[in-house]
Each structure stands twice: as structure tokens, then as C-alpha cells.
Design a protein around this motif. Structure first.
Motif, PDB file in Angstrom:
ATOM      1  N   UNK A 136       0.854  -1.199   0.000  1.00  0.00           N
ATOM      2  CA  UNK A 136       0.000   0.000   0.000  1.00  0.00           C
ATOM      3  C   UNK A 136       0.883   1.240   0.000  1.00  0.00           C
ATOM      4  N   UNK A 137       0.700   2.116  -0.991  1.00  0.00           N
ATOM      5  CA  UNK A 137       1.484   3.334  -1.057  1.00  0.00           C
ATOM      6  C   UNK A 137       1.071   4.253   0.087  1.00  0.00           C
ATOM      7  N   UNK A 138       2.043   5.016   0.597  1.00  0.00           N
ATOM      8  CA  UNK A 138       1.764   5.915   1.700  1.00  0.00           C
ATOM      9  C   UNK A 138       1.271   7.265   1.220  1.00  0.00           C
ATOM     10  N   UNK A 139       1.211   8.208   2.144  1.00  0.00           N
ATOM     11  CA  UNK A 139       0.821   9.576   1.823  1.00  0.00           C
ATOM     12  C   UNK A 139       1.999  10.260   1.126  1.00  0.00           C
ATOM     13  N   UNK A 140       1.736  10.839  -0.022  1.00  0.00           N
ATOM     14  CA  UNK A 140       2.786  11.510  -0.790  1.00  0.00           C
ATOM     15  C   UNK A 140       2.658  13.017  -0.640  1.00  0.00           C
ATOM     16  N   UNK A 141       3.799  13.667  -0.490  1.00  0.00           N
ATOM     17  CA  UNK A 141       3.810  15.129  -0.388  1.00  0.00           C
ATOM     18  C   UNK A 141       4.916  15.684  -1.280  1.00  0.00           C
ATOM     19  N   UNK A 142       4.668  16.856  -1.841  1.00  0.00           N
ATOM     20  CA  UNK A 142       5.711  17.550  -2.592  1.00  0.00           C
ATOM     21  C   UNK A 142       5.483  19.054  -2.506  1.00  0.00           C
ATOM     22  N   UNK A 143       6.555  19.848  -2.612  1.00  0.00           N
ATOM     23  CA  UNK A 143       7.947  19.395  -2.618  1.00  0.00           C
ATOM     24  C   UNK A 143       8.375  18.936  -1.231  1.00  0.00           C
ATOM     25  N   UNK A 144       9.537  18.349  -1.092  1.00  0.00           N
ATOM     26  CA  UNK A 144      10.043  17.966   0.225  1.00  0.00           C
ATOM     27  C   UNK A 144      10.666  19.147   0.951  1.00  0.00           C
ATOM     28  N   UNK A 145      11.248  20.055   0.206  1.00  0.00           N
ATOM     29  CA  UNK A 145      11.895  21.225   0.794  1.00  0.00           C
ATOM     30  C   UNK A 145      11.544  22.448  -0.056  1.00  0.00           C
ATOM     31  N   UNK A 146      11.417  23.600   0.624  1.00  0.00           N
ATOM     32  CA  UNK A 146      11.129  24.848  -0.076  1.00  0.00           C
ATOM     33  C   UNK A 146      11.726  26.000   0.717  1.00  0.00           C
ATOM     34  N   UNK A 147      12.452  26.857   0.034  1.00  0.00           N
ATOM     35  CA  UNK A 147      13.008  28.061   0.653  1.00  0.00           C
ATOM     36  C   UNK A 147      12.464  29.257  -0.104  1.00  0.00           C
TER      37      UNK A 147
ATOM     38  N   UNK B  50      -1.732  14.242   6.536  1.00  0.00           N
ATOM     39  CA  UNK B  50      -2.101  12.925   7.049  1.00  0.00           C
ATOM     40  C   UNK B  50      -3.452  12.536   6.479  1.00  0.00           C
ATOM     41  N   UNK B  51      -3.695  11.232   6.389  1.00  0.00           N
ATOM     42  CA  UNK B  51      -5.017  10.784   5.949  1.00  0.00           C
ATOM     43  C   UNK B  51      -5.449   9.600   6.794  1.00  0.00           C
ATOM     44  N   UNK B  52      -6.750   9.411   6.873  1.00  0.00           N
ATOM     45  CA  UNK B  52      -7.297   8.247   7.560  1.00  0.00           C
ATOM     46  C   UNK B  52      -8.474   7.734   6.766  1.00  0.00           C
ATOM     47  N   UNK B  53      -8.729   6.430   6.915  1.00  0.00           N
ATOM     48  CA  UNK B  53      -9.796   5.785   6.155  1.00  0.00           C
ATOM     49  C   UNK B  53     -11.126   6.471   6.428  1.00  0.00           C
ATOM     50  N   UNK B  54     -11.366   6.714   7.701  1.00  0.00           N
ATOM     51  CA  UNK B  54     -12.539   7.455   8.122  1.00  0.00           C
ATOM     52  C   UNK B  54     -12.118   8.382   9.250  1.00  0.00           C
ATOM     53  N   UNK B  55     -12.930   9.376   9.515  1.00  0.00           N
ATOM     54  CA  UNK B  55     -12.655  10.232  10.664  1.00  0.00           C
ATOM     55  C   UNK B  55     -12.751   9.400  11.933  1.00  0.00           C
ATOM     56  N   UNK B  56     -11.971   9.793  12.935  1.00  0.00           N
ATOM     57  CA  UNK B  56     -12.022   9.097  14.222  1.00  0.00           C
ATOM     58  C   UNK B  56     -13.445   9.059  14.750  1.00  0.00           C
ATOM     59  N   UNK B  57     -14.206  10.114  14.486  1.00  0.00           N
ATOM     60  CA  UNK B  57     -15.592  10.189  14.949  1.00  0.00           C
ATOM     61  C   UNK B  57     -16.448   9.091  14.350  1.00  0.00           C
TER      62      UNK B  57
ATOM     63  N   UNK C 288      -6.596   5.479  12.818  1.00  0.00           N
ATOM     64  CA  UNK C 288      -5.200   5.805  12.584  1.00  0.00           C
ATOM     65  C   UNK C 288      -5.072   6.860  11.510  1.00  0.00           C
ATOM     66  N   UNK C 289      -4.272   7.849  11.815  1.00  0.00           N
ATOM     67  CA  UNK C 289      -3.899   8.843  10.822  1.00  0.00           C
ATOM     68  C   UNK C 289      -2.499   8.491  10.313  1.00  0.00           C
ATOM     69  N   UNK C 290      -2.388   8.325   9.009  1.00  0.00           N
ATOM     70  CA  UNK C 290      -1.110   8.012   8.383  1.00  0.00           C
ATOM     71  C   UNK C 290      -0.495   9.316   7.876  1.00  0.00           C
ATOM     72  N   UNK C 291       0.737   9.549   8.260  1.00  0.00           N
ATOM     73  CA  UNK C 291       1.398  10.809   7.929  1.00  0.00           C
ATOM     74  C   UNK C 291       2.333  10.657   6.732  1.00  0.00           C
ATOM     75  N   UNK C 292       2.402  11.701   5.935  1.00  0.00           N
ATOM     76  CA  UNK C 292       3.403  11.792   4.888  1.00  0.00           C
ATOM     77  C   UNK C 292       4.717  12.286   5.467  1.00  0.00           C
TER      78      UNK C 292
END
Lengths: 117, 112
Positions: free
Chosen positions: A1-12, A93-100, A105-109
Motif C-alpha cells: 500500500x502506497x503511503x501519503x505523498x507530499x511535494x515538494x520535500x523542501x522549499x526556501x 495525514x489521511x485516515x480511512x474514516x474520521x475518528x468520529x 489511525x492517521x497516516x502521515x506523509x
């Protein structure tokens, strides 16, 4: 299962410039969160989406920050104009459903590290 | 007073020792308690998740919640150098918007 993807990794950027971050959550996850983590601090929630609707944006500085989640999948977080104090790691972060609704579990990028000069 | 207090450390212990990490909180509405591990330049990953008071064990990790004292703990047995990371406690009240409230994190160093 692919995780949470984020871009860019760094920004100045220079202060008063604008910047945008992108997040692709885990496939099928209905809930998406953006957190801000300042160095030496724990993550702080900025905004929570349930599908493409906003559930909580009470801690989002709305005069300069905006976020959207079109079609209930990818999300972008924008800062305009940036201030020095915005230097932080922006975590998605994403989760299958809200905790409510029974999610647990919230999976973090990996985050985007922003430096404002 | 912050909602969640956590000693940032660093906490340095020899390999094989039992590690105790703790958080206190002020909001009595918190019902769900979590421990996340965060390696340098990585996102947090969930270690333990507990609801209300009690203990939960998973391998070398044990989480304890004492709601009467507003105090939660994470114990790591037989600590390994690979356990060196920042450990974040997080909690949530339930019943609505469910962004987590995190502690500052404790930086743990396991010396080989």
C-alpha cells in the motif's frame, strides 16, 4: 500500500512570497489533515477535510493560509504572503474514516520543510 | 498551561534498559490516546492507540492511561538503538472534528 505523498520535500522562499504544498493521500482515505510542525514542537492541526468538505479549520490563519481538496482526493495548502514564523514542516495525514466515525489511525506523509528568509 | 505537556528530553539510556515516557494533559474531555514515533526528517508513525483508561501491550511496548490523574505513559522494554527517535503523545476527545492534540515530543537516545 502506497503511503501519503507530499511535494515538494523542501522549499526556501523570501518573506512575503507565496508558496503551495501538495498532498496525495492513501487511496480510498476519506479524511485528510494538514498539520504544522514547528521545530521542537508537536504537530498542530491546521485543517481537516472529510471528502471535499472542511470539518475543522479553526486553527488555520485564514488571512494568509488557504487549503482545498478538489474531488475529495488530492489537497493543496497555500500560504500568501509568507512570514518568518511560517518556517516549519507541513505534514499531511489521511485516515480511512474520521475518528468520529470509527477510524483509528492517521497516516502521515514525510512532510514539506519550509524555510522563510 | 498547554493542553498537553511532555518533557522534550533528550533522554539517553543504555541498550536493553526499560524506557518510560510520559505526558500529562489538562482537558478531561480527551478519550483517545496515542503514541507516535518520529524519526528525523520523517512523518510520525502510530505505535500505540488506547481508548479511555487502562493498559495496552504490543510486543516490547506498553501504553498506560490514567484518566483520573490525566497522565499517560509509554514503556519500552529491551530498548534497541533502532528505538532512538522522538516519541509524541497525542490525544483526541471524540464526537466531532478529530484533529489530534500533540505533545512536544521526547527525544530518546538508546546508547549501544
Amino acid at each position: 500500500e502506497a503511503g501519503v505523498a507530499q511535494s515538494p520535500r523542501y522549499k526556501i522562499i523570501e518573506k512575503r512570497q507565496s508558496v503551495a504544498f501538495w498532498c496525495n493521500p492513501i487511496s480510498g482515505h476519506a479524511t485528510l489533515y494538514w498539520y504544522q510542525q514547528i521545530l521542537g514542537q508537536g504537530p498542530k492541526l491546521l485543517i481537516q477535510f472529510q471528502n471535499n468538505g472542511v470539518v475543522d479549520d479553526s486553527q488555520l490563519p485564514k488571512d494568509r493560509f488557504s487549503a482545498e481538496r478538489l474531488k475529495g482526493v488530492d489537497s493543496t495548502l497555500k500560504i500568501q504572503p509568507a512570514k518568518l514564523e511560517d518556517s516549519a514542516v507541513y505534514l499531511c495525514a489521511s485516515s480511512l474514516e474520521a475518528l468520529s466515525y470509527g477510524g483509528n489511525e492517521q497516516f502521515f506523509g514525510p512532510g514539506t520543510r519550509l524555510t522563510v528568509l | 498551561q498547554k493542553e498537553v505537556e511532555q518533557d522534550p528530553g533528550p533522554l539517553s539510556v543504555p541498550e536493553g534498559a526499560i524506557v518510560s515516557l510520559n505526558c500529562t494533559y489538562s482537558n478531561s474531555a480527551f478519550q483517545y490516546f496515542m503514541w507516535y514515533r518520529q524519526y528525523s526528517r520523517k512523518g510520525p508513525e502510530l505505535l500505540m492507540y488506547t481508548y479511555s483508561s487502562g493498559n495496552k501491550e504490543d510486543g516490547r511496548f506498553t501504553a498506560q492511561v490514567d484518566k483520573s490523574s490525566k497522565y499517560i505513559s509509554l514503556f519500552i522494554r529491551d530498548s534497541q538503538p533502532s528505538d532512538s527517535a522522538t516519541y509524541l503523545c497525542a490525544m483526541y476527545s471524540g464526537g466531532g472534528a478529530d484533529g489530534l492534540t500533540f505533545g512536544k515530543g521526547t527525544h530518546l537516545i538508546i546508547q549501544p
